[in-house]
Motif scaffolding. Structure first.
Motif, mmCIF file in Angstrom:
data_model
loop_
_atom_site.group_PDB
_atom_site.id
_atom_site.type_symbol
_atom_site.label_atom_id
_atom_site.label_comp_id
_atom_site.label_asym_id
_atom_site.label_seq_id
_atom_site.Cartn_x
_atom_site.Cartn_y
_atom_site.Cartn_z
ATOM 1 N N LYS A 110 0.840 -1.209 0.000
ATOM 2 C CA LYS A 110 0.000 0.000 0.000
ATOM 3 C C LYS A 110 0.870 1.251 0.000
ATOM 4 N N THR A 111 1.949 1.206 0.760
ATOM 5 C CA THR A 111 2.859 2.360 0.845
ATOM 6 C C THR A 111 3.407 2.714 -0.530
ATOM 7 N N VAL A 112 3.929 1.701 -1.235
ATOM 8 C CA VAL A 112 4.517 2.001 -2.545
ATOM 9 C C VAL A 112 3.436 2.344 -3.565
ATOM 10 N N CYS A 113 2.251 1.768 -3.405
ATOM 11 C CA CYS A 113 1.139 2.127 -4.289
ATOM 12 C C CYS A 113 0.801 3.609 -4.104
ATOM 13 N N ASP A 114 0.758 4.048 -2.849
ATOM 14 C CA ASP A 114 0.489 5.463 -2.566
ATOM 15 C C ASP A 114 1.573 6.365 -3.155
ATOM 16 N N MET A 115 2.804 5.879 -3.165
ATOM 17 C CA MET A 115 3.912 6.686 -3.694
ATOM 18 C C MET A 115 3.776 6.923 -5.199
ATOM 19 N N THR A 116 3.041 6.048 -5.890
ATOM 20 C CA THR A 116 2.882 6.215 -7.339
ATOM 21 C C THR A 116 1.908 7.334 -7.687
ATOM 22 N N ALA A 117 1.099 7.758 -6.721
ATOM 23 C CA ALA A 117 0.066 8.772 -6.989
ATOM 24 C C ALA A 117 0.667 10.060 -7.556
ATOM 25 N N PRO A 136 1.000 4.369 -17.676
ATOM 26 C CA PRO A 136 -0.222 3.852 -17.061
ATOM 27 C C PRO A 136 -0.003 3.505 -15.580
ATOM 28 N N PRO A 137 -1.043 3.663 -14.757
ATOM 29 C CA PRO A 137 -0.917 3.387 -13.318
ATOM 30 C C PRO A 137 -0.401 1.980 -13.018
ATOM 31 N N GLY A 138 -0.859 1.020 -13.779
ATOM 32 C CA GLY A 138 -0.401 -0.354 -13.562
ATOM 33 C C GLY A 138 1.100 -0.501 -13.745
ATOM 34 N N ASP A 139 1.651 0.188 -14.736
ATOM 35 C CA ASP A 139 3.099 0.132 -14.973
ATOM 36 C C ASP A 139 3.858 0.820 -13.841
ATOM 37 N N LEU A 140 3.302 1.922 -13.352
ATOM 38 C CA LEU A 140 3.928 2.618 -12.226
ATOM 39 C C LEU A 140 3.972 1.705 -10.997
ATOM 40 N N ILE A 141 2.855 1.058 -10.721
ATOM 41 C CA ILE A 141 2.791 0.165 -9.562
ATOM 42 C C ILE A 141 3.742 -1.007 -9.733
ATOM 43 N N GLN A 142 3.816 -1.540 -10.932
ATOM 44 C CA GLN A 142 4.731 -2.653 -11.187
ATOM 45 C C GLN A 142 6.174 -2.242 -10.886
#
Length: 181
Positions: free
Chosen positions: A56-63, A71-77
Motif C-alpha cells: 500500500k505504501t509504494v502504491c500510494d507513492m505512485t500517486a 499507465p498506473p499499472g506500470d507505475l505500480i509494477q
C-alpha cells in the motif's frame, strides 16, 4: 475500438489490484523492525511479509506520477519491483527512507524512459517525413526514383541510416495493413 477495450481491461485490473490491497494489512513500525531483523538473517517468510506489508505504501507513492504518460499499472509494477529489491538487498539503515528513495528512483526512471521513447518516435517520424519529401523532390528532378546512394548524399546520412528509415516505414505500413485485415 480495440484500444478502448484494452484501456477498460487495464482499468479493471488496476481497480481489482487496489481492492485486493485493501485486504492486506500494512506493517506497523514495530512489526517492520522485527521483520527486518529476521529478513537480514535470510528468513524468506519475513521478507515476504515485509513486501506484502509495504504494498500500500509504494502504491500510494505512485500517486505523484499518475496522470502522466505511464499507465498506473506500470507505475505500480515498477514501484513493487523496487520494493522487492529493497527488501531483498536490505542490510542496515532507515528502511522507510531507503525504500522511498528506491521507489522514487524507479518511478522517475520509467517516466524518463517513456519520455525518451516518445521523443525517439517523434524523431523517427520526422526523419521518415523528410526522407519521403526528399525522395519525391529527387524523383521529380531526376525523372526517376532516386537510388539509395543519392538519397543518402542528399540527406547527408549514411546508406545504412537511410535503409533503417525505410525499414521503419515498411514495418509501420505492414503493421497498419495487418490491423486492417
Amino acid at each position: 475500438m480495440e484500444y478502448q477495450k484494452e484501456t477498460i481491461e487495464k482499468e479493471d485490473f488496476y481497480q481489482m489490484y487496489l481492492d485486493d490491497l485493501s485486504e492486506i494489512p500494512s506493517c506497523t513500525a514495530a512489526e517492520r523492525e522485527l521483520l527486518l531483523v529476521r529478513a537480514v538473517k535470510g528468513d524468506k517468510g519475513a521478507k515476504k511479509r515485509l513486501v506484502e506489508g509495504h504494498l500500500k505504501t509504494v502504491c500510494d507513492m505512485t500517486a505523484e506520477y499518475a496522470g502522466g504518460s505511464v499507465p498506473p499499472g506500470d507505475l505500480i509494477q515498477e514501484a513493487n519491483m523496487a520494493l522487492m529489491l529493497t527488501v531483498e538487498n536490505y542490510t542496515d539503515g532507515d528502511f522507510p527512507k531507503i525504500l522511498a528513495a528506491a521507489v522514487k528512483r524507479a518511478l522517475e526512471d520509467i517516466v524518463e524512459d517513456q519520455k525518451r521513447a516518445a521523443e525517439t518516435g517523434e524523431e523517427v517520424a520526422a526523419r521518415v517525413n523528410v526522407l519521403q519529401e526528399v525522395s519525391r523532390i529527387l524523383a521529380k528532378e531526376l525523372g526517376r526514383e532516386a537510388t539509395l546512394e543519392e538519397l543518402a548524399e542528399k540527406m547527408k546520412m549514411s546508406e545504412d541510416e537511410i535503409r533503417e528509415i525505410m525499414k521503419i516505414t515498411l514495418d509501420a505500413i505492414s503493421a497498419v495493413s495487418g490491423e486492417i485485415e
